[in-house]
Design a protein around this motif. Sequence first.
Motif, PDB file in Angstrom:
ATOM      1  N   THR A  31       0.842  -1.183   0.000  1.00 43.57           N
ATOM      2  CA  THR A  31       0.000   0.000   0.000  1.00 43.57           C
ATOM      3  C   THR A  31       0.882   1.239   0.000  1.00 43.57           C
ATOM      4  N   VAL A  32       0.365   2.321  -0.563  1.00 43.47           N
ATOM      5  CA  VAL A  32       1.075   3.598  -0.556  1.00 43.47           C
ATOM      6  C   VAL A  32       0.458   4.456   0.537  1.00 43.47           C
ATOM      7  N   ASP A  33       1.286   4.938   1.446  1.00 40.74           N
ATOM      8  CA  ASP A  33       0.843   5.868   2.479  1.00 40.74           C
ATOM      9  C   ASP A  33       1.103   7.272   1.944  1.00 40.74           C
ATOM     10  N   VAL A  34       0.038   7.908   1.467  1.00 39.35           N
ATOM     11  CA  VAL A  34       0.165   9.217   0.827  1.00 39.35           C
ATOM     12  C   VAL A  34       0.654  10.261   1.827  1.00 39.35           C
ATOM     13  N   GLY A  59       0.373  12.682  -3.493  1.00 36.92           N
ATOM     14  CA  GLY A  59      -0.263  13.652  -2.616  1.00 36.92           C
ATOM     15  C   GLY A  59       0.241  15.052  -2.883  1.00 36.92           C
ATOM     16  N   LEU A  60      -0.075  15.951  -1.978  1.00 41.17           N
ATOM     17  CA  LEU A  60       0.368  17.328  -2.101  1.00 41.17           C
ATOM     18  C   LEU A  60       1.816  17.458  -1.667  1.00 41.17           C
ATOM     19  N   PRO A  61       2.563  18.378  -2.262  1.00 41.06           N
ATOM     20  CA  PRO A  61       3.942  18.594  -1.821  1.00 41.06           C
ATOM     21  C   PRO A  61       3.973  19.053  -0.369  1.00 41.06           C
ATOM     22  N   PRO A  62       5.058  18.784   0.345  1.00 41.19           N
ATOM     23  CA  PRO A  62       5.151  19.229   1.735  1.00 41.19           C
ATOM     24  C   PRO A  62       4.930  20.738   1.850  1.00 41.19           C
ATOM     25  N   GLY A  63       4.150  21.153   2.837  1.00 42.54           N
ATOM     26  CA  GLY A  63       3.883  22.562   3.080  1.00 42.54           C
ATOM     27  C   GLY A  63       2.705  23.128   2.312  1.00 42.54           C
TER      28      GLY A  63
END
Length: 93
Positions: A31-34, A59-63
């Motif tokens: 599984t991928v943990d987004v 997912g979204l980039p950090p920040g």
Amino acid sequence: MLRLDDEGPVVLADGLGAPQGLAVHGDDLFTVDVEQRRLWSVSRTTGECRVEAEDLAVGLPPGVERRPDPALFAHGVPTVGGKPTPQGHAEAG
């Protein structure tokens, strides 16, 4: 992630932030943990967990925070250049 046995559910992996998708290869469940941007594998028999890859482009980039859902939706708005149907789609002609 849980494995269902005759006695009930057995925890295989705990603490995943936002798991997305499942794949099975042999005895391993992936599984991928987004949220943590990691690919995890879990042995379905032993329960051993491993990080197979990190810093994935998911997912979204950090920040960056997710924007709220828009307040206005345009479902069913008649189209230009055709006769609108009751569902809001244009008929040719």
